[in-house]
Design an enzyme around this catalytic site. Structure first.
Site, short mmCIF file in Angstrom:
data_model
loop_
_atom_site.label_atom_id
_atom_site.label_comp_id
_atom_site.label_asym_id
_atom_site.label_seq_id
_atom_site.Cartn_x
_atom_site.Cartn_y
_atom_site.Cartn_z
N SER A 190 107.35 51.70 -29.05
CA SER A 190 108.16 50.49 -29.23
C SER A 190 108.70 50.40 -30.65
CB SER A 190 107.33 49.24 -28.92
OG SER A 190 108.03 48.11 -29.38
N HIS B 88 111.12 52.67 -26.51
CA HIS B 88 111.06 51.32 -25.95
C HIS B 88 111.77 50.35 -26.90
CE1 HIS B 88 109.13 48.28 -23.33
NE2 HIS B 88 108.98 47.57 -24.45
N ASP C 190 112.87 46.49 -27.59
CA ASP C 190 112.54 45.11 -27.22
C ASP C 190 113.65 44.16 -27.64
OD1 ASP C 190 109.76 45.21 -26.13
OD2 ASP C 190 109.44 46.26 -28.03
N MET D 251 114.92 40.31 -27.63
CA MET D 251 114.40 38.94 -27.52
C MET D 251 115.45 37.94 -27.94
SD MET D 251 110.75 39.50 -29.36
CE MET D 251 109.72 40.92 -29.00
N HIS E 211 113.74 46.66 -22.81
CA HIS E 211 112.92 45.57 -22.28
C HIS E 211 113.59 44.25 -22.65
CE1 HIS E 211 108.70 43.44 -22.68
NE2 HIS E 211 109.44 42.92 -21.72
N MET F 109 113.79 40.56 -22.91
CA MET F 109 113.03 39.30 -22.90
C MET F 109 114.02 38.20 -23.19
SD MET F 109 109.71 40.74 -24.92
CE MET F 109 110.58 42.19 -25.50
N MET G 160 103.02 43.49 -18.54
CA MET G 160 102.75 43.06 -19.92
C MET G 160 101.24 42.84 -20.08
SD MET G 160 105.51 43.11 -21.59
CE MET G 160 104.78 42.50 -23.10
N ASP H 101 102.56 47.48 -21.50
CA ASP H 101 103.14 47.14 -22.81
C ASP H 101 102.35 46.00 -23.46
OD1 ASP H 101 104.79 46.49 -24.96
OD2 ASP H 101 106.47 45.81 -23.72
C1 DX5 Z 1 106.06 42.54 -27.18
C2 DX5 Z 1 106.85 43.77 -26.90
C3 DX5 Z 1 106.14 45.02 -27.13
C4 DX5 Z 1 105.58 45.22 -28.52
C5 DX5 Z 1 104.28 45.91 -28.34
O1 DX5 Z 1 106.69 41.46 -26.61
O2 DX5 Z 1 107.28 43.79 -25.55
O3 DX5 Z 1 106.88 46.16 -26.70
O4 DX5 Z 1 106.38 45.96 -29.40
O5 DX5 Z 1 103.66 46.02 -29.57
P1 DX5 Z 1 102.16 46.50 -29.72
O6 DX5 Z 1 102.07 47.87 -29.12
O7 DX5 Z 1 101.94 46.45 -31.18
O8 DX5 Z 1 101.31 45.50 -28.97
ZN ZN Z 2 108.26 45.63 -24.83
#
Ligand code: DX5
Ligand code: ZN
Length: 220
Positions: A8, A33, A35, A37, A66, A68, A137, A175
């Protein structure tokens, strides 16, 4: 079963993503990956379409995006055009996932459905025929560096059982809070795509960490 590491970028150096990506490429990491948001679906804001576009120019690795964000149907086309390969939408983020998943497929991309820790896998089984992957998740989405929520293994196990019984061939991604100590356990439960952010990036031994993940995944 094919096991894949999906580091990620949320924990990577946003001022120098290329450097971190090169380490992934050099060590045969298959996925990145990404993310996204919106500050609404989750209480944080990260990156969006322009960054995915730049990542696409910088690498041939599979971009595992991903989303969100509230009502992802508003943006799947933009992310597809920007170069996302896998588009994960949250089950909780829209009224009806099916048309969104169909649209992702029509755009030539790989559709996936993500569930938050408190959502049961049972709620999304009817979507199995529309997806290539379910993303479980294992922390509340929004931030890297949180602790793994043990209970979410039930969602992995439930999906793995269904995968076997149904004969369908979807991947199970996990994740949140995954590290070198617990990755074995999530693989045993049935996950085959492993996201890790803070357990890889933001450290001075990124390469060693990737190699350790690789060797654990290769032994399965
Ligand atoms: C959180 C993200 C993850 C995040 C995971 O909402 O979806 O992908 O980067 O980070 P770690 O591996 O540090 O928990
Ligand atoms: Zn993620």
């Amino acid at each position: 079963m094919e096991y894949k590491l999906s580091p990620s970028l949320l924990s990577a150096d946003f001022a120098n993503l290329e450097k971190d990506i090169k380490v992934c490429e050099k060590n045969n990491v298959p996925y990145l990956h990404v993310d996204v948001m919106d500050g609404m679906f989750v209480p944080n804001i990260s990156i969006g379409v322009p960054v995915v576009k730049s990542l696409r120019k910088a690498t041939n690795l599979v971009l595992d995006v991903h989303l969100m964000i509230v009502k992802p149907e508003r943006y799947v086309e933009a992310f597809a055009k920007a170069g996302a390969d896998i588009i994960n939408i949250h089950y909780e983020s829209t009224d009806d996932c099916i048309p969104v998943l169909e649209k992702i497929r029509e755009l030539g991309k790989s559709p996936a459905v993500t569930i938050k820790p408190k959502t049961s896998y049972k709620e999304v089984l009817h979507l199995a025929k529309y997806v290539d992957m379910f993303l479980v998740m294992s922390v509340e989405p929004g931030f890297g560096g949180q602790s793994f929520i043990e209970q979410t293994l039930e969602n992995v196990k439930g999906l793995a059982k269904y995968r076997e019984e149904s004969g369908l061939n979807f991947d199970i991604e996990i994740d949140g809070g995954i590290n070198l100590e617990n990755v074995e356990k999530v693989v045993e439960a049935g996950a085959n795509v492993i996201v890790a952010g803070s357990a890889i990036f933001g450290n001075d031994d990124i390469e060693e960490r990737i190699q350790k993940f690789n060797s654990i995944l290769a032994s399965h």
